[in-house]
Design an enzyme around this catalytic site. Sequence first.
Site, PDB file in Angstrom:
ATOM      1  N   ASP A  51      44.992  38.459  39.073  1.00  0.00           N
ATOM      2  CA  ASP A  51      43.957  38.778  40.066  1.00  0.00           C
ATOM      3  C   ASP A  51      42.576  38.577  39.441  1.00  0.00           C
ATOM      4  O   ASP A  51      42.278  39.160  38.397  1.00  0.00           O
ATOM      5  CB  ASP A  51      44.125  40.225  40.555  1.00  0.00           C
ATOM      6  CG  ASP A  51      43.418  40.464  41.877  1.00  0.00           C
ATOM      7  OD1 ASP A  51      42.227  40.120  41.987  1.00  0.00           O
ATOM      8  OD2 ASP A  51      44.065  40.986  42.810  1.00  0.00           O
ATOM      9  N   GLU A 315      52.105  40.319  39.689  1.00  0.00           N
ATOM     10  CA  GLU A 315      50.634  40.327  39.622  1.00  0.00           C
ATOM     11  C   GLU A 315      50.125  41.215  38.482  1.00  0.00           C
ATOM     12  O   GLU A 315      50.561  42.353  38.324  1.00  0.00           O
ATOM     13  CB  GLU A 315      50.049  40.870  40.934  1.00  0.00           C
ATOM     14  CG  GLU A 315      48.519  40.908  40.907  1.00  0.00           C
ATOM     15  CD  GLU A 315      47.899  41.923  41.867  1.00  0.00           C
ATOM     16  OE1 GLU A 315      46.799  41.650  42.343  1.00  0.00           O
ATOM     17  OE2 GLU A 315      48.506  42.985  42.133  1.00  0.00           O
ATOM     18  N   ASP A 320      40.944  41.608  37.478  1.00  0.00           N
ATOM     19  CA  ASP A 320      39.904  41.734  38.504  1.00  0.00           C
ATOM     20  C   ASP A 320      39.189  43.071  38.416  1.00  0.00           C
ATOM     21  O   ASP A 320      37.958  43.139  38.383  1.00  0.00           O
ATOM     22  CB  ASP A 320      40.550  41.582  39.889  1.00  0.00           C
ATOM     23  CG  ASP A 320      39.622  41.975  41.026  1.00  0.00           C
ATOM     24  OD1 ASP A 320      38.841  41.116  41.471  1.00  0.00           O
ATOM     25  OD2 ASP A 320      39.674  43.146  41.464  1.00  0.00           O
ATOM     26  N   LYS A 321      39.953  44.142  38.363  1.00  0.00           N
ATOM     27  CA  LYS A 321      39.329  45.469  38.483  1.00  0.00           C
ATOM     28  C   LYS A 321      38.402  45.748  37.302  1.00  0.00           C
ATOM     29  O   LYS A 321      37.375  46.405  37.451  1.00  0.00           O
ATOM     30  CB  LYS A 321      40.415  46.537  38.624  1.00  0.00           C
ATOM     31  CG  LYS A 321      41.233  46.354  39.929  1.00  0.00           C
ATOM     32  CD  LYS A 321      42.319  47.398  40.101  1.00  0.00           C
ATOM     33  CE  LYS A 321      43.325  47.011  41.190  1.00  0.00           C
ATOM     34  NZ  LYS A 321      42.732  46.659  42.494  1.00  0.00           N
TER      35      LYS A 321
HETATM   36 ZN   LIG Z   1      38.160  42.300  43.102  1.00  0.00          ZN
END
Ligand SMILES: [Zn+2]
Length: 443
Positions: A51, A315, A320-321
Site C-alpha cells: 500500500d 497486503e 502507506d500509513k
Molecule cells: Zn494512504
Amino acid sequence: MARFRKTLGWISVAAVTLALGGSAVAGGNPAAGDLRSFPWRAKNVILVIGDGMGDSEITLARNYTVGAAGELALDRLPYTGQMTTFSVQETDPSIPDYTSESASTASAWSTGQKTADGRISTSPSTDQDLTTFLEIAQDRGMKTGVVSTADITDATNAAAMSHVAARGCQGPADMASCPQDAKENGGPGSIAEQAIDHEVDVLLGGGLSRFEQTITGGPDAGLTVLDSAAAKGYEFVGTRDDLLASDGTKLLGLFTPSHMSVDWAGAVAANPPSGPQRCTEDQRPANEPSLAEMTTKAIEALTHRSRAGFFLQVESASIDKRDHVSQPCEQIGETVALDEAIAVVLEFARTSPGTLVIVTADHAHTSQITEVDAAPAGFSSILLTDEGGEMLVTYGTGSTPEGQQHTGSQVRVAAAGPQGWKVVGLIDQTELFDIMERAIGAS
Ligand SMILES: [Zn+2]
C-alpha cells in the site's frame, strides 16, 4: 547487471535457460524453479500489494537493506511494467481524479472498472455493486484468502470481498455513511459481515473490534460478527502461537483491535533533518505474526487436502500509513515485511508452476530520496544504510510531518508465472482484473 553479480540463485538459472533458447519450454511443462510466463492457464493467483509502495518506497528499502546494487525478492520477478492508478469523480465519472486512494484503486483491480475515491467495489454516482475477481474465483470453485497488516476490513481488503458505498462502513456499528447497505435496510451489511457471508476461506490481519460488533439485521441479527463466523464454521485464532499451531482450512485470524503493529522504529522526519540514524528492528509484539508468517499459513490452509486452485491477496498496509506521518524507518520496515512475504510467495510459485504472481502498489506516495547536502523544504531524515551510505529521505506533500499525502504517479507492477508477461509496458490498474480473469480461464 549488478543483480546477476550479486545473486546466483534459481532465478538466474531460469534467466540463463531463457537466454539459451528456453529448453524448458520444449517439453511442454515448466521446470520447477521456472517463474517465466507461459500461455496456459493459472491454477492459482496470488496478488501482493504494497500500500503506497511507489518507486521511491521500493528504492528506499533496497538502498537501506541489500544496498543500491542489491536485489529484493520483488526484483526477482521476471516481468515488470508500469501501471496508472487514477480514479474518477463521483459526480462526473468521465473526469479523472489524479490522486487516488486505496478504496478506488483496490476496486479497480478487483472489478476491472474505475470508481470514485472511498467507494468499495461499487460504481460512481449509481452505487451499483460491481462483481469482483474474488467472487469470480469462488464461482469457479477456487478457494480464496485475504491477508493484511491493516484491519482486514480496511479498503484494500474490503474491495476484494464486499460492496459498500463508503470505505468507513467496516462493522455493523459503522454504517452511518452507507445506510442503504445496512442489513436492516435490505443491503448486504458492513464489510466485516460481507467477508464472513462470502465465506472467504482465509482472513488474516487486524481489526478484531469490527467483528465484536453486533449485527443489526438479517438472519444473524443479535449475534456478533465473530459469533456469525463461528456458526459458519470458521476457526478463530487471535495470537501468533494459535495461528502457527492451527491446521484449519477455514480460518479467521484477527490479532489486534485495529491495524497490526509495525516491525521497525526510528525518528520521525523533521526540518532540519533528524538523524543520522539507524532504524531499530524487531519491534513487532511476540503475539502478532509477521506478514510472511500469515502468508505461509494462508497458502497452507488454501492448499491443505485441496486440489482446487486458489486466489490469495496479500497486503502490507503500513508502508502507506507510515509514509503519511513521515516515519522512514517504520515505512521501510513494512516494505521489508512485504518483501519477506514475496519471498514466501515466490518459493511457493517455484514449486507450483501454475501460479500467477502479481506484485504491485495501489498508488504512489510521498517519500523521496534527495540530495544529502540540500536543505529540502519538507521534513527529512538522514538514514545510515547497511552498506555504510548516508541517505536523505524527504517528505514534502503536506504542511506538517503528520499530514503527508498520496501522490499521483504511475507505479511498478511485476509478475511471474502464467500470463505474467501481460504486465509488461504501461497498463492501467483495471487491466489487472482482465489479466487475472483470463489467467484462470474465466473470460
Ligand atoms: Zn494512504
